[in-house]
Design a protein around this motif. Structure first.
Motif: not given
Ligand code: PMP
Length: 344
Positions: A211-214, A239-248, A257-258
């Motif tokens: 997302a735009f904003g992530s 999207g997110k405002n932090l970096i998730p460790t569940a993302t490889d 981005k949408v």
């Protein structure tokens, strides 16, 4: 793949094995063939059923969870509903710490699914003891034998999709897949599915929707956390405002981005072209396909699989409400209220 049965032991037997449906009208001008993996067909109406069941069953196997124990998570969204549903069947207590921003409908839905809901103030920082993160952590510390799902930082979130969504897509397409396009929130869906698919064929291209904003797209490109990317947006679960460790991030080839507005209109369009009444992020994923076509990403012979994460019924007071759409300014010049109601 599970064997087809006429009678099921419980709703849990219906998790996964979701259908793949061709997209025709909405893609008629696009290059390539499009298949949607429609996760609304899970009994809890979203892909989160998969991780709830998988993570809980892993904890059972490891002897961490015993009957009567408690499962804790911080979510008012799909994951909360799925955990509550699995807890009902398996006989666990379910505690969900949610933000006071959550709609009353969502909180009522979770309570009706048997969850104990802690409504925590929205406008406090994550390290404030009243925040839903801290409340969940405290309860986890206090309640003996409790399991904290912690989906953004739990490797089992990736494993759940590696074990189910990935093999299903591979089997359903008979291996004829060139691209996977999927939303990234926790990143579990895209990372687990990508890992499985790339093991079968490393040439499959994996495209994440952000997302735009992530911060996810920028982080993927630079491996640096850039808080200038962060601003409020409407799409939930993307999207997110932090970096998730569940993302490889290594398993993903690129992000696109949408916008809130285009994703909302595209979700509505999916209902009216394909008869698929799906959620906001499904609209976002479909919007990504539109933009990728404009960027000439695909060839005529490509087989593109897109994941639609949940059902439209959860967004009645949002993208499927003309009032909400107008309030966001999404009807501005277009004045295209979907279903014009006719008064007699
Ligand atoms: N769509 C919706 C509606 C969701 O709730 C989520 C989960 N946050 C996603 C997409 C993204 O899935 P994942 O967390 O596996 O990246």
């Amino acid at each position: 793949m599970k064997q087809k049965k006429q009678v099921f032991d419980s709703v849990l037997d219906l998790i996964g094995d979701t259908p793949m449906i061709k997209l025709k009208k909405i893609t008629s001008e696009f290059k390539g063939n499009y298949l949607a993996k429609v996760e609304a067909f899970n009994p809890g109406h979203s892909s989160k059923d998969r991780i709830a069941l998988y993570i809980i069953e892993q904890a059972e196997k490891q002897g961490i969870l015993k009957p009567g124990d408690t499962i804790i998570e911080t979510t008012s969204g799909n994951t909360g509903f799925s955990i509550a549903m699995v807890s009902v069947i398996k006989g666990y207590d379910c505690i969900l710490a949610v933000s006071s921003k959550s709609s009353a409908d969502k909180i009522d839905m979770l309570k009706n699914m048997g969850a104990k809901v802690y409504v925590c103030p929205a406008n406090v920082s994550a390290d404030d003891p009243r925040s839903y993160y801290q409340v969940a952590k405290r309860l986890h510390d206090e309640i003996k034998g409790s399991v904290y799902i912690n989906q953004y930082f739990n490797q089992l979130n990736i494993d759940a999709h590696y074990q189910s969504t990935g093999p299903e897509i591979w089997n359903q397409t008979g291996g004829e897949i060139t691209h996977l396009v999927a939303c990234s929130g926790t990143g579990g869906t895209i990372s687990g599915t990508a890992k499985y698919l790339k093991e079968q064929n490393p040439n499959i291209k994996i495209i994440g929707v952000d997302a735009f904003g992530s911060v996810l797209k920028k982080y993927h490109e630079t491996r640096e956390f850039d808080d200038k990317e962060i601003y409020p947006y409407r799409i939930e679960g993307l999207g997110k405002n932090l970096i998730p460790t569940a993302t490889d991030f290594d398993s993903i080839d690129k992000f696109i981005k949408v916008s809130d507005e285009e994703s909302a209109h595209t979700a509505r369009e999916l209902a009216q072209t394909e008869g698929l009444f799906v959620g906001y992020t499904s609209g976002a994923a479909m919007q990504a396909l539109k933009q990728l076509n404009e960027l000439n990403e695909f060839k005529e012979t490509d087989n593109i699989v897109v994941i639609f994460p949940d059902h439209g019924s959860r967004y009645m007071s949002k993208i499927y409400s003309d009032k909400w759409m107008s309030e966001q300014g999404f009807f501005d010049s277009k004045n295209e209220a979907a279903a014009q109601s006719i008064q007699y």
